[in-house]
Scaffold this motif. Structure first.
Motif, PDB file in Angstrom:
ATOM      1  N   ALA A   1       0.790  -1.237   0.011  1.00 49.00           N
ATOM      2  CA  ALA A   1      -0.130   0.053  -0.069  1.00 49.00           C
ATOM      3  C   ALA A   1       0.939   1.262  -0.105  1.00 49.00           C
ATOM      4  N   ALA A   2       2.142   1.301   0.941  1.00 51.27           N
ATOM      5  CA  ALA A   2       2.716   2.360   0.889  1.00 51.27           C
ATOM      6  C   ALA A   2       3.518   2.815  -0.370  1.00 51.27           C
ATOM      7  N   ALA A   3       3.999   1.686  -1.061  1.00 49.20           N
ATOM      8  CA  ALA A   3       4.618   1.706  -2.066  1.00 49.20           C
ATOM      9  C   ALA A   3       3.747   2.310  -3.502  1.00 49.20           C
ATOM     10  N   GLU A   4       2.385   1.835  -3.271  1.00 50.31           N
ATOM     11  CA  GLU A   4       1.414   2.382  -4.416  1.00 50.31           C
ATOM     12  C   GLU A   4       1.306   3.817  -3.967  1.00 50.31           C
ATOM     13  N   LEU A   5       1.013   4.057  -2.990  1.00 50.29           N
ATOM     14  CA  LEU A   5       0.824   5.628  -2.456  1.00 50.29           C
ATOM     15  C   LEU A   5       1.902   6.508  -3.185  1.00 50.29           C
ATOM     16  N   GLU A   6       3.169   5.993  -2.887  1.00 50.18           N
ATOM     17  CA  GLU A   6       4.064   6.840  -3.512  1.00 50.18           C
ATOM     18  C   GLU A   6       3.864   7.033  -4.797  1.00 50.18           C
ATOM     19  N   SER A   7       3.608   5.761  -5.658  1.00 51.44           N
ATOM     20  CA  SER A   7       3.737   5.873  -7.127  1.00 51.44           C
ATOM     21  C   SER A   7       2.683   6.604  -7.493  1.00 51.44           C
ATOM     22  N   LEU A   8       1.610   6.974  -6.628  1.00 47.81           N
ATOM     23  CA  LEU A   8       0.334   7.536  -7.093  1.00 47.81           C
ATOM     24  C   LEU A   8       0.839   9.045  -7.044  1.00 47.81           C
TER      25      LEU A   8
ATOM     26  N   ASP B   1     -10.077   4.453  -3.526  1.00 52.22           N
ATOM     27  CA  ASP B   1     -10.774   5.856  -3.476  1.00 52.22           C
ATOM     28  C   ASP B   1      -9.355   6.856  -3.629  1.00 52.22           C
ATOM     29  N   LEU B   2      -8.220   6.532  -3.092  1.00 54.35           N
ATOM     30  CA  LEU B   2      -7.239   7.318  -3.027  1.00 54.35           C
ATOM     31  C   LEU B   2      -6.676   7.238  -4.590  1.00 54.35           C
ATOM     32  N   ARG B   3      -6.976   6.199  -5.253  1.00 55.34           N
ATOM     33  CA  ARG B   3      -6.250   5.901  -6.665  1.00 55.34           C
ATOM     34  C   ARG B   3      -7.261   7.053  -7.468  1.00 55.34           C
ATOM     35  N   VAL B   4      -8.517   7.052  -7.117  1.00 49.40           N
ATOM     36  CA  VAL B   4      -9.390   7.755  -7.826  1.00 49.40           C
ATOM     37  C   VAL B   4      -9.064   9.262  -7.721  1.00 49.40           C
ATOM     38  N   LEU B   5      -8.637   9.709  -6.515  1.00 44.19           N
ATOM     39  CA  LEU B   5      -8.383  11.065  -6.228  1.00 44.19           C
ATOM     40  C   LEU B   5      -7.217  11.502  -6.811  1.00 44.19           C
ATOM     41  N   ALA B   6      -6.113  10.646  -6.978  1.00 47.24           N
ATOM     42  CA  ALA B   6      -4.893  10.784  -7.461  1.00 47.24           C
ATOM     43  C   ALA B   6      -5.018  10.907  -9.144  1.00 47.24           C
TER      44      ALA B   6
END
Length: 304
Positions: free
Chosen positions: A35-42, A292-297
Motif C-alpha cells: 500500500a505504501a509503495a502504491e501511494l508513493e507511485s500515485l 478511493d485514493l487512486r481515484v483522487l490521484a
C-alpha cells in the motif's frame, strides 16, 4: 522554532497533499508495504499513521513503511507522548531519519484524558506536559550518525498548543478540523511554520449514506473534549454537537461527494494557509480506501 531553511525543506518533502490512515495498522505488514509503495507511485507526498493502544507502535510502524518506499515521507499522526519517554522518542526518531534519508517526521501529541488515564498518567495540564517533554527531548544527547535531526510537528488545535508548536517544533498537525480552523491556526502559528491539517473524505454522492458513514467516524471524536471544545471555539452550538452531529457539522468536518468536491475542500485548506493536507479516505476496507485514493490521484489531487 526550527530554522527557516529546515522548515522550507520539510514543506518540499511533504508536498501539498498526503494520506492519513489508521486502518493500515491492523493489516499484515506485507499488505502495508504494498500500500505504501502504491501511494508513493500515485504521487502522494506523505503517509501519516495514527497510533492507539491497540495499534502497531508508532516508530516501529514507521520503519515498516519507510523500508517499503524510496521517496515517500512517513509521519506519525500522532505518536502519543505518554506511550514512550522523551529519550526513546528522540533517539528512535533520529535513527529513522538517518537510516531513511530524512524521510521521517515525528508528529507528537498529548492524546486524550481517557487514553492517558488508562496508562496511569495525569492529563490535567497537557500543554505543560508537552513543554516538559520537548525540554527532555532537547536535553537528550544522541550519539549516532545523524546528518539532520528528525523534524517534529505537534498535534495542536487551540491557541496555546499552536503557539508551542511555532515556538518549539517545525509546525502543527491539526486533526478533525475545518478550513476555518486552518485559517485560525495559520494566524496563531505565524507565516513560517508547517501547517498540515487532516481532512476526512467520503467518495459517495448519496447524502444519506455519506453522512451515515461520516457520523460513524465522528462518533468517537464528538465524545472527546479536546475536539468538542475546539468546535465550540469555532462557533458550533451544542445542538450541532449532539446526536452524532448536525448535517452542517458533518458536512464541515467530512467532505463527501464527487472527487471534484473533495478537491475543493482540500484547496480550501490550502487557501486558508495550510502547507500540506493529509487526506483520510473513509471506506469499508483498506483495499477500498486505496481504490478511493487512486481515484483522487487520477483527478490530480496530488498536484494542487
Amino acid at each position: 522554532m526550527a530554522g527557516t531553511d529546515e522548515v522550507a525543506a520539510l514543506k518540499r518533502r511533504l508536498g501539498r497533499v498526503g494520506v492519513w490512515t489508521s486502518t493500515l495498522s491492523g493489516e499484515p505488514a506485507s499488505f502495508e508495504r504494498e500500500a505504501a509503495a502504491e501511494l508513493e507511485s500515485l504521487g502522494y507526498g506523505a503517509l501519516w499513521i495514527g497510533e492507539t493502544p491497540k495499534s502497531k507502535e508508532a516508530l516501529t510502524h514507521a520503519a515498516i513503511l519507510l523500508g517499503a518506499t524510496r521517496r515517500l515521507t512517513i509521519a506519525t499522526g500522532i505518536a502519543n507522548i505518554w506511550a514512550r519517554d522523551a529519550v526513546a522518542a528522540v533517539n528512535g526518531a533520529n535513527a529513522l531519519a538517518e537510516a531513511y534519508d530524512d524521510r521521517f517526521v515525528l508528529g507528537l501529541g498529548v492524546s486524550h484524558a481517557p487514553a492517558v488515564s488508562a496508562r496511569g498518567h495525569d492529563y490535567r495540564k497537557p500543554v505543560s506536559a508537552m513543554r516538559a517533554y520537548l525540554d527532555a527531548m532537547d536535553a537528550t544527547q544522541y550519539e549516532g550518525p545523524l546528518p539532520q535531526p528528525a523534524p517534529r510537528l505537534l498535534a495542536a488545535l487551540r491557541t496555546r498548543m499552536l503557539e508551542l508548536a511555532a515556538e518549539r517544533a517545525h509546525g502543527a498537525h491539526p486533526y478533525f478540523v475545518t478550513p476555518e480552523h486552518t485559517a485560525r491556526a495559520r494566524a496563531a502559528l505565524g507565516p513560517d511554520p508547517v501547517l498540515a491539517p487532516e481532512q476526512t473524505v467520503v467518495l459517495d454522492t448519496d447524502p444519506e449514506r455519506a453522512r451515515r458513514t461520516a457520523r460513524r467516524f465522528m462518533q468517537l471524536y464528538l465524545g472527546l473534549p479536546n475536539y468538542t471544545n475546539n468546535l465550540r471555539d469555532l462557533g458550533w452550538s451544542e445542538e450541532d454537537l449532539a446526536g452524532g452531529g448536525s448535517d452542517a457539522l458533518v458536512d464541515a468536518i467530512v467532505a463527501w461527494g464527487e472527487p471534484d468536491t473533495i478537491i475543493e475542500r482540500v484547496r480550501a485548506h490550502l487557501d486558508a494557509g495550510a502547507d500540506h493536507v493529509c487526506v483520510q479516505a473513509l471506506a469499508d476496507t483498506p483495499r477500498d480506501m486505496l481504490a478511493d485514493l487512486r481515484v483522487l490521484a487520477q483527478v490530480d489531487i496530488v498536484t494542487l
